[in-house]
Scaffold this motif. Structure first.
Motif, PDB file in Angstrom:
ATOM      1  N   SER A  28       0.824  -1.211   0.000  1.00  0.00           N
ATOM      2  CA  SER A  28       0.000   0.000   0.000  1.00  0.00           C
ATOM      3  C   SER A  28       0.857   1.259   0.000  1.00  0.00           C
ATOM      4  O   SER A  28       0.573   2.223  -0.715  1.00  0.00           O
ATOM      5  CB  SER A  28      -0.937  -0.001   1.211  1.00  0.00           C
ATOM      6  N   THR A  68       0.334   3.763  -3.273  1.00  0.00           N
ATOM      7  CA  THR A  68      -0.531   4.914  -3.001  1.00  0.00           C
ATOM      8  C   THR A  68      -0.039   6.192  -3.687  1.00  0.00           C
ATOM      9  O   THR A  68      -0.826   6.900  -4.328  1.00  0.00           O
ATOM     10  CB  THR A  68      -0.682   5.131  -1.491  1.00  0.00           C
ATOM     11  N   ASP A 101      -5.199   5.118   3.523  1.00  0.00           N
ATOM     12  CA  ASP A 101      -5.971   6.295   3.139  1.00  0.00           C
ATOM     13  C   ASP A 101      -7.083   6.528   4.152  1.00  0.00           C
ATOM     14  O   ASP A 101      -7.863   5.625   4.448  1.00  0.00           O
ATOM     15  CB  ASP A 101      -6.554   6.101   1.742  1.00  0.00           C
TER      16      ASP A 101
END
Length: 379
Positions: A46, A50, A153
């Motif tokens: 991630s 991202t 997020d």
């Protein structure tokens, strides 16, 4: 549809090739899924992808695909970012402004401010609003900061306005990304209660040193048979008052502790509720990180404990308001047990230091517990 056809929308397949092997690309409306297999540990994936998606205007979530039947156990799920109109998070701002208004109005109850003569007297309740929203904002920003640190997020806080006597039901943030590891889950879960509790202690100590307020005669000596709401003190509030040598009550009925102290009371109550070890609550995150999948066994017992507490208060006391309160939370806990807890991408021990911090956090939550937080008192 081939991966090349989508390379001009979110990052192209080539940009992902060093960290994620794409088997196929699927589109459903604005959502795009890159289905494939990580080339690096899933827990760090991630953080790597991202920024690639963010610079193209996309949010991305790393998810496991269960029952796919193929060699592609993961997917990168990308959607266009939705921040707000012209990049301004209007939803967050509107909810915040409304909550400022409702907490100001609630504060007029505590300060006994008359709005009939001048509605702008509402602004005199600003210390109460600052105390309550300061505690809640610090709690949620603790989650937000650690979410960002671990590459998850997360939205800005959404405050929830309600009528007095408190003026708010708290605040929430939305986490849209997959949590990479049990350590990350622990850090994100524990950050809110610890940050909020630190703010709660500061607010409480400041409030205890502020001058008491004057109580109108009608409120100080209510008519016979009149009902009033009483908020009982948790152990932590009593302990802080003793440590700083300040009273929580006065012999003179025309004096009352400054309402800023009640901002601390709200922080303590919110801390305890959030630390109930079930589902998506902070306590559920902390326990899932500490115990792994064994957390489900503990969580399954939580609704029964809450229902038992509600039943005990109903049959053994006259505190019917708290019976309803814990009965409602028993139902909420039951729903959360059925929904399940967060599942990190990577399992693994969180280490002894984090386990010790988990124990201290739950102990702090116990100091915020009140079996009868609210009761109706008849004059």
């Amino acid at each position: 549809m081939s991966p090349e056809e989508l390379s001009s929308d979110p990052p192209g397949v080539g940009a992902l090739s060093s960290v994620f092997h794409v088997y196929r690309v699927e589109r459903d409306g604005e959502e795009i899924q890159f289905v494939g297999e990580p080339l690096i540990p899933p827990g760090t994936l991630s953080k790597e992808v991202t920024p690639l998606f963010a610079q193209r205007g996309y949010d991305v979530e790393v998810t496991r695909r269960h029952g796919d039947g193929g060699p592609a156990p993961y997917a990168l799920v990308a959607q266009p970012e939705s921040v707000g109109i012209d990049g301004i998070p209007w939803g967050n701002l509107v909810m915040f402004v409304l909550t400022v208004a409702t907490t100001l109005y609630a504060g007029t109850w505590w300060y006994h401010i008359d709005l009939a003569g001048d509605p702008l007297n509402l602004l005199e309740a600003w210390p109460f609003t600052a105390a309550v929203l300061g505690v809640l904002a610090t709690h949620e920003l603790g989650h937000y900061v650690l979410s960002r640190y671990h590459g998850v997020d997360a939205s800005l806080p959404y405050f929830i306005p309600v009528p007095p006597p408190i003026g708010t039901m708290g605040a929430i943030i939305r986490m849209r990304g997959q949590i990479p590891s049990r350590k990350a889950l622990f850090d994100i879960g524990v950050a809110g209660p610890l940050a909020g509790l630190a703010a709660t202690i500061v607010v409480t100590v400041v409030g205890l040193h502020l001058d008491p307020i004057s109580v109108p005669a009608a409120a100080a000596q209510p008519a016979e048979g009149a009902a009033s709401i009483q908020f009982n003190d948790p152990p932590l509030l009593t302990l802080l008052a003793e440590l700083v040598g300040q009273p929580l009550t006065y012999d003179d009925p025309t004096k009352a502790v400054n309402p800023v102290v009640f901002g601390g009371w709200v922080g303590m109550f919110v801390t305890f509720l959030n630390l109930i070890p079930v589902g998506q609550l902070d306590g559920g995150h902390i326990l899932r990180a500490a115990l792994g999948r064994r957390q489900e066994t503990v969580a399954a017992a939580v609704p029964g404990v809450l229902f038992a507490m509600a039943g005990g208060l109903y049959f053994l006391t006259e505190y019917t308001q708290s019976t309803i309160l814990w009965g409602i939370w028993g139902v909420i806990a039951l729903v959360m047990v059925r929904a399940g807890s967060a599942t990190p991408l990577r399992e693994g021990s969180i280490g002894n230091k984090r386990l010790a911090l988990a124990g201290l956090t739950f102990l702090a939550g116990a100091l915020c517990f009140m079996p009868v937080p609210i009761e109706i008192v008849m004059a």
